[in-house]
Design an enzyme around this catalytic site. Structure first.
Site, PDB file in Angstrom:
ATOM      1  N   GLU A 228     -34.912  29.012   5.533  1.00 58.27           N
ATOM      2  CA  GLU A 228     -35.060  29.340   6.958  1.00 58.27           C
ATOM      3  C   GLU A 228     -36.033  30.504   7.030  1.00 58.27           C
ATOM      4  OE1 GLU A 228     -33.790  27.700   9.339  1.00 58.27           O
ATOM      5  OE2 GLU A 228     -31.946  26.781   8.646  1.00 58.27           O
ATOM      6  N   CYS A 262     -36.224  35.440  14.527  1.00 60.96           N
ATOM      7  CA  CYS A 262     -37.128  34.369  14.075  1.00 60.96           C
ATOM      8  C   CYS A 262     -37.460  33.416  15.210  1.00 60.96           C
ATOM      9  CB  CYS A 262     -36.511  33.633  12.891  1.00 60.96           C
ATOM     10  SG  CYS A 262     -34.860  33.023  13.217  1.00 60.96           S
TER      11      CYS A 262
HETATM   12  P1  NAP Z   1     -37.523  39.205   3.350  1.00 54.57           P
HETATM   13  O1  NAP Z   1     -38.275  40.398   2.936  1.00 54.57           O
HETATM   14  O2  NAP Z   1     -37.962  37.897   2.875  1.00 54.57           O
HETATM   15  O3  NAP Z   1     -35.996  39.479   2.994  1.00 54.57           O
HETATM   16  C1  NAP Z   1     -35.013  38.493   3.157  1.00 54.57           C
HETATM   17  C2  NAP Z   1     -34.154  38.456   1.904  1.00 54.57           C
HETATM   18  O4  NAP Z   1     -34.912  37.988   0.802  1.00 54.57           O
HETATM   19  C3  NAP Z   1     -33.640  39.840   1.488  1.00 54.57           C
HETATM   20  O5  NAP Z   1     -32.365  39.701   0.962  1.00 54.57           O
HETATM   21  C4  NAP Z   1     -34.630  40.237   0.419  1.00 54.57           C
HETATM   22  O6  NAP Z   1     -34.104  41.192  -0.469  1.00 54.57           O
HETATM   23  C5  NAP Z   1     -34.856  38.924  -0.259  1.00 54.57           C
HETATM   24  N1  NAP Z   1     -36.115  38.815  -0.990  1.00 54.57           N
HETATM   25  C6  NAP Z   1     -37.284  39.471  -0.763  1.00 54.57           C
HETATM   26  N2  NAP Z   1     -38.214  39.065  -1.660  1.00 54.57           N
HETATM   27  C7  NAP Z   1     -37.626  38.155  -2.474  1.00 54.57           C
HETATM   28  C8  NAP Z   1     -38.065  37.394  -3.576  1.00 54.57           C
HETATM   29  N3  NAP Z   1     -39.303  37.483  -4.044  1.00 54.57           N
HETATM   30  N4  NAP Z   1     -37.188  36.554  -4.176  1.00 54.57           N
HETATM   31  C9  NAP Z   1     -35.934  36.432  -3.717  1.00 54.57           C
HETATM   32  N5  NAP Z   1     -35.450  37.158  -2.670  1.00 54.57           N
HETATM   33  C10 NAP Z   1     -36.288  37.985  -2.038  1.00 54.57           C
HETATM   34  O7  NAP Z   1     -37.453  39.009   4.907  1.00 54.57           O
HETATM   35  P2  NAP Z   1     -37.734  40.052   6.016  1.00 54.57           P
HETATM   36  O8  NAP Z   1     -39.205  40.164   6.133  1.00 54.57           O
HETATM   37  O9  NAP Z   1     -36.944  41.261   5.820  1.00 54.57           O
HETATM   38  O10 NAP Z   1     -37.096  39.211   7.239  1.00 54.57           O
HETATM   39  C11 NAP Z   1     -37.833  38.789   8.270  1.00 54.57           C
HETATM   40  C12 NAP Z   1     -38.295  37.355   8.135  1.00 54.57           C
HETATM   41  O11 NAP Z   1     -37.184  36.482   8.137  1.00 54.57           O
HETATM   42  C13 NAP Z   1     -39.134  36.941   9.314  1.00 54.57           C
HETATM   43  O12 NAP Z   1     -40.236  36.181   8.892  1.00 54.57           O
HETATM   44  C14 NAP Z   1     -38.193  36.084  10.132  1.00 54.57           C
HETATM   45  O13 NAP Z   1     -38.828  35.181  10.989  1.00 54.57           O
HETATM   46  C15 NAP Z   1     -37.401  35.427   9.068  1.00 54.57           C
HETATM   47  N6  NAP Z   1     -36.128  34.916   9.589  1.00 54.57           N
HETATM   48  C16 NAP Z   1     -35.951  33.577   9.683  1.00 54.57           C
HETATM   49  C17 NAP Z   1     -34.782  33.070  10.206  1.00 54.57           C
HETATM   50  C18 NAP Z   1     -34.555  31.590  10.327  1.00 54.57           C
HETATM   51  O14 NAP Z   1     -33.420  31.194  10.574  1.00 54.57           O
HETATM   52  N7  NAP Z   1     -35.557  30.746  10.170  1.00 54.57           N
HETATM   53  C19 NAP Z   1     -33.793  33.945  10.634  1.00 54.57           C
HETATM   54  C20 NAP Z   1     -34.011  35.308  10.530  1.00 54.57           C
HETATM   55  C21 NAP Z   1     -35.189  35.778   9.988  1.00 54.57           C
HETATM   56  P3  NAP Z   1     -34.551  42.752  -0.367  1.00 54.57           P
HETATM   57  O15 NAP Z   1     -34.083  43.249   0.949  1.00 54.57           O
HETATM   58  O16 NAP Z   1     -33.846  43.381  -1.500  1.00 54.57           O
HETATM   59  O17 NAP Z   1     -36.047  42.759  -0.498  1.00 54.57           O
END
Ligand code: NAP
Length: 454
Positions: A228, A262
Site C-alpha cells: 500500500e 495517502c
Molecule cells: P516509509 O519511509 O516508507 O516508512 C514506512 C515504513 O517502512 C516504516 O516502518 C519504515 O521504517 C519502513 N521502511 C523504510 N524503508 C524501508 C526499507 N528500505 N525496507 C523496509 N522497510 C522500510 O514511509 P513514509 O514516507 O514515512 O510514509 C509515507 C508514505 O506512505 C506516503 O507515500 C504515503 O502515501 C504512503 N501511505 C500509503 C498508504 C496506503 O494505504 N496506500 C497509507 C498510508 C501511507 P522506519 O520508520 O524505521 O524508516
C-alpha cells in the site's frame, strides 16, 4: 534519530528506545512460530471473541491511546481518538464477518465433493507507517488474526510507543502471547527477516522505495507481499457539481491528518467554466482553517510529523514555484516551534511541470484547470500512482466515463475518498498491489486450498 518519541509540536525528545538485538528479534520470531502452531487450531468463535474484546479495550482506552498518537505524530487529538474508534470498528467487522468470509466454499465439479478451504499461512510481517499509527496496523491485524495467522510488526521508528501499545491491546484482549508482537528495529533488518523460512508473507504501507525494497526481498524468497504505497489522488469537479459541497470536501480531504494521508485529494482538477468560482470557494475554506496545538479541540491542523517531512514539503513547494506555478494561499513554514507548515494552495501548474505529478505529503493542494471530462480523466491518469480518486458531477454519462476511465483503486462520486472496513482498499500502478479490508483483505494471507474427493 533512531527509534524515539519526538513531540512534533515542540521538537522535544520525549523517549528513546534501544533497537532489539539480533538475538531478541530471533526470540520474537521463535515465539511467534511456536504460537502459530497452537493458534491455528483455535476456532473462529474463539478468535472472534478475542477481536470483540480488543474492540472493547480500544474503545474504553481511546483517550489515552489517542493522546499517544498525538504525542508521537502530531495529528489533532480529536482525529486521533476517531482513529482509535475506527480500529475498534475494524476488529468488530472481522469478528462478525470473518467466519463467513473463510467458510468452506463448495464448487461443483466431476468429484463427489469439491470445495475450497481457506487456511492460515503462518507469521506475517507487517511494515507500517506513522501517519495512521493505529489504524494502518489494525486494518492488517484484525483480518490476519481472524484467519489464524500471527503477526510481527515493524512499525515506523517515530511511533514506538504506539507499536508497543498495539501489541499490549491485542495481548490484553486474550490472544495468546506471541500472536502479535512489536519488533523495535531498524528498516535495514527487514530484508534479512524475509529470508527466514518461518516468515511466510509480508505487508507494507509506506513509500515507494520501502515497498520496492520489501518486494525485492519477498521476490528473492518467493513470498507473497501486499503493498500500500503513495498516491496523488485527483479530485475532479465538473460543471453540474454542487460546488460549495465539493469545495468543502476538497479542503477537508486535503487537510486531513495535516495533509499526510495517502488517499487525500491532492490535485483539484476543475472544469474551466467553473474554475474561477471554485477557486474562490477553496480560498475561502482555506482561510477558515485553524492551525495550532493539536491537543486543542478547535485546531484543524497540527504540525507535520517530523522535521524531514516539513523540509520535504517546503522544498517541493519552492521547486514547483520555480517551475512556473503560483501560490494562492500559504507557501511557507510557520514561525513557531514544531514542524508547522501553512495550508497551501498552488495553481498555474503546466503539463511539463514534473512536480505536479509528485505526491505532496503535507497540507498542499494543487489546482488544475481542464476543458471537459475527457481532459480531466487524462490529467487524472497522468501520474505514476493509482490509489484513490473522487469526482463531482450529477451527469450520469460523465459518472460512467469517470468510473470506467480513472485508473485507480477506487472512484468516489460526489463524496470524499475514505477507507471503510466493508470496502476493499488498495491501489494500481506505483501505488502498489493487493487489497486490505472487506472480504478481499482477509483472503490475502490465506492458502486457498482446493479439495477434491471421489
Ligand atoms: P516509509 O519511509 O516508507 O516508512 C514506512 C515504513 O517502512 C516504516 O516502518 C519504515 O521504517 C519502513 N521502511 C523504510 N524503508 C524501508 C526499507 N528500505 N525496507 C523496509 N522497510 C522500510 O514511509 P513514509 O514516507 O514515512 O510514509 C509515507 C508514505 O506512505 C506516503 O507515500 C504515503 O502515501 C504512503 N501511505 C500509503 C498508504 C496506503 O494505504 N496506500 C497509507 C498510508 C501511507 P522506519 O520508520 O524505521 O524508516
Amino acid at each position: 534519530m533512531g527509534i524515539a518519541t519526538v513531540n512534533p509540536t515542540t521538537g522535544e525528545v520525549v523517549k528513546t528506545f534501544e533497537a532489539f538485538s539480533d538475538e531478541e528479534i530471533e526470540s520474537k520470531v521463535a515465539i511467534a512460530q511456536a504460537t502459530f502452531l497452537q493458534y491455528r487450531q483455535t476456532n473462529f468463535e474463539q478468535r472472534s471473541q478475542w477481536l470483540q474484546s480488543a474492540a472493547a479495550i480500544l474503545e474504553s482506552d481511546k483517550e489515552r491511546l489517542g493522546a499517544l498518537i498525538t504525542l508521537e505524530m502530531g495529528k489533532t487529538l480529536k482525529a486521533a481518538i476517531a482513529e482509535v474508534e475506527k480500529c475498534a470498528a475494524v476488529c468488530r467487522y472481522y469478528a462478525e464477518n470473518g467466519a463467513k468470509f473463510l467458510a468452506d466454499e463448495v464448487i461443483s465439479t466431476d468429484a463427489s465433493h469439491s470445495f475450497i478451504r481457506y487456511q492460515p499461512l503462518g507469521i506475517i510481517l507487517a511494515v507500517m507507517p506513522w501517519n495512521f499509527p493505529l489504524w494502518q496496523v489494525f486494518r492488517f491485524a484484525a483480518p490476519a488474526l481472524m484467519a489464524g495467522n500471527v503477526g510481527l510488526l515493524k512499525h515506523a521508528s517515530n511511533v514506538p510507543q504506539c507499536a508497543l501499545a498495539i501489541a499490549e491491546v491485542i495481548q490484553q484482549a486474550g490472544f495468546p502471547q506471541g500472536a502479535f508482537q512489536a519488533l523495535l528495529m531498524d528498516a535495514s533488518k527487514v530484508a534479512a527477516l524475509m529470508a527466514d523460512d518461518r516468515i511466510k508473507a509480508a505487508t507494507l504501507t509506506g513509500s515507494e522505495p520501502a515497498g520496492a525494497s520489501l518486494a525485492v526481498a519477498a521476490g528473492k524468497n518467493i513470498k507473497k507481499v501486499v503493498l500500500e504505497l503513495g498516491g496523488s489522488d485527483p479530485f475532479i469537479v465538473l460543471p453540474s457539481a454542487d460546488l460549495a459541497a465539493a469545495a468543502a470536501t476538497a479542503v477537508a480531504s486535503r487537510m486531513l491528518n495535516c495533509g499526510q494521508t495517502c488517499i487525500s485529494a491532492k490535485r483539484f482538477i476543475v472544469a474551466n467554466s467553473i474554475a474561477d468560482e471554485f477557486e474562490e470557494l477553496l480560498i475561502a475554506k482555506y482561510k477558515q482553517l485553524k492551525v495550532g496545538d493539536p491537543m486543542l479541540p478547535e485546531t484543524d491542523l497540527g504540525p507535520l510529523s517530523t522535521p524531514k517531512i516539513l523540509e520535504d514539503i517546503d522544498r517541493q513547494v519552492q521547486a514547483i514555484v520555480q517551475q512556473g506555478a503560483r501560490i494562492l494561499v500559504g507557501g511557507t513554514r510557520l514561525d513557531r516551534p514544531g514542524n508547522y507548515y501553512q495550508p497551501t494552495l498552488i495553481t498555474d501548474i503546466t503539463v511539463d511541470n514534473s512536480l505536479g505529478r509528485e505526491e505532496f505529503f503535507g497540507p498542499v493542494g494543487l489546482l488544475l484547470r481542464v476543458a471537459d471530462v475527457g481532459e480531466a480523466i487524462a490529467l487524472a491518469n497522468n501520474i505514476p500512482f493509482g490509489l484513490g480518486s473522487s469526482a463531482w458531477t450529477t451527469d450520469p454519462t460523465e459518472q460512467e466515463q469517470l468510473i470506467n476511465g480513472i485508473d485507480a483503486g477506487c472512484v468516489f462520486i460526489n463524496g470524499m475518498v475514505k477507507s471503510d472496513p466493508r470496502l476493499p482498499f488498495g491501489g494500481t500502478k506505483r501505488s502498489g498491489f493487493g487489497r486490505e479490508l472487506g472480504i478481499h483483505g482477509i483472503h490475502e494471507f490465506v492458502n486457498i486450498k482446493t479439495i477434491w474427493v471421489k
